[in-house]
Scaffold this active site. Structure first.
Site, PDB file in Angstrom:
ATOM      1  N   LYS A 251       0.801  -1.222   0.000  1.00 16.75           N
ATOM      2  CA  LYS A 251       0.000   0.000   0.000  1.00 16.75           C
ATOM      3  C   LYS A 251       0.833   1.271   0.000  1.00 16.75           C
ATOM      4  O   LYS A 251       0.313   2.351  -0.272  1.00 16.75           O
ATOM      5  CB  LYS A 251      -0.952  -0.020   1.187  1.00 16.75           C
TER       6      LYS A 251
ATOM      7  N   SER B 228      -3.135 -12.727   3.256  1.00 14.06           N
ATOM      8  CA  SER B 228      -3.417 -12.542   1.825  1.00 14.06           C
ATOM      9  C   SER B 228      -2.267 -13.101   0.971  1.00 14.06           C
ATOM     10  O   SER B 228      -2.467 -13.411  -0.208  1.00 14.06           O
ATOM     11  CB  SER B 228      -3.692 -11.078   1.493  1.00 14.06           C
TER      12      SER B 228
HETATM   13  C1  PLP Z   1      -2.957  -7.367   3.272  1.00 12.48           C
HETATM   14  C2  PLP Z   1      -3.479  -6.926   1.957  1.00 12.48           C
HETATM   15  N1  PLP Z   1      -3.497  -7.779   0.949  1.00 12.48           N
HETATM   16  C3  PLP Z   1      -3.967  -7.417  -0.263  1.00 12.48           C
HETATM   17  C4  PLP Z   1      -4.450  -6.168  -0.516  1.00 12.48           C
HETATM   18  C5  PLP Z   1      -4.992  -5.858  -1.872  1.00 12.48           C
HETATM   19  O1  PLP Z   1      -4.461  -4.747  -2.514  1.00 12.48           O
HETATM   20  P1  PLP Z   1      -5.310  -3.849  -3.507  1.00 12.48           P
HETATM   21  O2  PLP Z   1      -6.069  -2.856  -2.680  1.00 12.48           O
HETATM   22  O3  PLP Z   1      -4.309  -3.184  -4.375  1.00 12.48           O
HETATM   23  O4  PLP Z   1      -6.259  -4.705  -4.263  1.00 12.48           O
HETATM   24  C6  PLP Z   1      -4.451  -5.289   0.523  1.00 12.48           C
HETATM   25  C7  PLP Z   1      -5.020  -3.994   0.343  1.00 12.48           C
HETATM   26  O5  PLP Z   1      -5.491  -3.328   1.233  1.00 12.48           O
HETATM   27  C8  PLP Z   1      -3.946  -5.646   1.793  1.00 12.48           C
HETATM   28  O6  PLP Z   1      -3.938  -4.793   2.839  1.00 12.48           O
END
Ligand code: PLP
Length: 325
Positions: free
Chosen positions: A64, A281
């Site tokens: 981010k 994630s």
């Molecule tokens: C831990 C985590 N994984 C994945 C994402 C996904 O990213 P994006 O917002 O670019 O789709 C985020 C976004 O907030 C995140 O905080």
């Protein structure tokens, strides 16, 4: 019991003697490494390589940092962010940390709206950067934070600069201009599949667009929770969520639903087998990448690992580890 020892050139290599120098933490955003995690899929064909892009190496600790930096810089360039303004946004955590870090580095106050049940580590990190936090209902998830933030801005619109990561084209643009080119260069143009989880969709949209512009055949694959009720912090189950304005599902080649338990178990394996403690994630993205990789005889797959796991140590993610064999 540990896995069988693996020979690695890296284990014998001398430490790097020329780490980068920077005038500001903001100069350290991006340029994250690709880690070869092919060994996690022992049944893969010899022509298949699997890489994780370690976004936890950004100075704010997540992917981010890129979107937040691009949105803030654009605000400064257009005058929407100027002295006297407070930066405000709704965030499930990592964007808040990134905005708080950048606000501190640039000297702008930051107010963040987030569900009350985000991890204790995240709340403390944000406070440590000097930002103010407004909590929304944990039951309403990230959508509740979005609505509460809108109400805050409506009360005093002149006071705030709201980057609005769900609708701000600078979010995918950050990835089009940084993540995508980095992957293209690091794989010498050999990348065949790009895999990322969907939060706002900024990462998968922007990076995917860049890679497809270089080579039309690159497959862009999104991972999302397989259910509306899930434990994959940072990710959205699109069918049951407010769809972000920057997210265009038609640009994806494939979207895969990942069960929370499977993602957690993959996180535990990454710790034991790769020496990599990551967020949930990452487990989801890696599972999605592995499921594609198993179907291939040739390919170079790159999955985004959005952050490291230290900011989740007090969450349910690690409760499960106690009972995992
Ligand atoms: C831990 C985590 N994984 C994945 C994402 C996904 O990213 P994006 O917002 O670019 O789709 C985020 C976004 O907030 C995140 O905080």
């Amino acid at each position: 019991m540990g896995a069988a020892p693996r020979a690695s050139a890296a284990a014998r290599a001398a430490p790097r003697l020329s780490p980068p120098r920077a005038g500001s933490v903001l100069d350290l955003v991006g340029g994250t490494p690709l880690l070869d995690v092919t060994a996690m899929g022992p049944t893969l064909a010899p022509g298949v390589r699997l890489y994780a892009k370690l976004e936890g190496c950004n100075p704010g600790g997540s992917v981010k940092d890129r979107a937040a930096l691009w949105m803030m810089r654009h605000g400064l360039a257009t005058g929407a962010l100027r002295p006297g303004k407070t930066v405000v946004d709704s965030t499930s955590g990592n964007t808040g940390i990134a905005l708080a870090m950048i606000g501190a580095a640039l000297g702008y106050p930051v107010t963040l709206v987030m569900p009350e049940n985000v991890s204790r580590e995240r709340k403390r990190i944000i406070h440590a950067y000097g930002a103010r936090v407004v909590f929304s209902s944990g039951m309403e998830g990230s959508d509740g934070a979005i609505l509460r933030c809108r109400a805050l801005v409506a009360d005093d619109p002149e006071r705030y600069f709201k980057p609005d990561q769900y609708f701000n084209e600078m979010n995918p643009r950050a990835h089009f201009e940084s993540t995508g080119p980095e992957i293209w260069r690091a794989t010498a143009g050999r990348v065949t599949h790009f895999i990322a989880g969907i939060g706002t969709g900024g990462t998968v949209m922007g990076t995917g667009r860049y890679l497809k512009q270089q080579n039309h055949a690159v497959q862009v694959i999104a991972a999302e929770p397989d259910d509306a009720l899930h434990g994959l912090e940072g990710l959205k189950h699109m069918a049951s969520s407010i769809v972000p304005g920057i997210y265009h599902e038609g640009e994806l080649d494939l979207k895969l639903g990942i069960p929370t338990d499977d993602a957690y178990n993959m996180v535990y394996r990454l710790g034991r087998e790769e020496g990599l403690i990551v967020g949930q994630s990452c487990g989801a993205a890696h599972l999605a990448a592995l499921s594609i990789a198993r179907t291939l005889t040739q390919g170079t797959l790159v999955a985004i690992f959005p952050d490291f796991g230290d900011r989740y140590l007090s969450t349910n993610l690690w409760l499960g580890w106690q009972t995992h064999p």
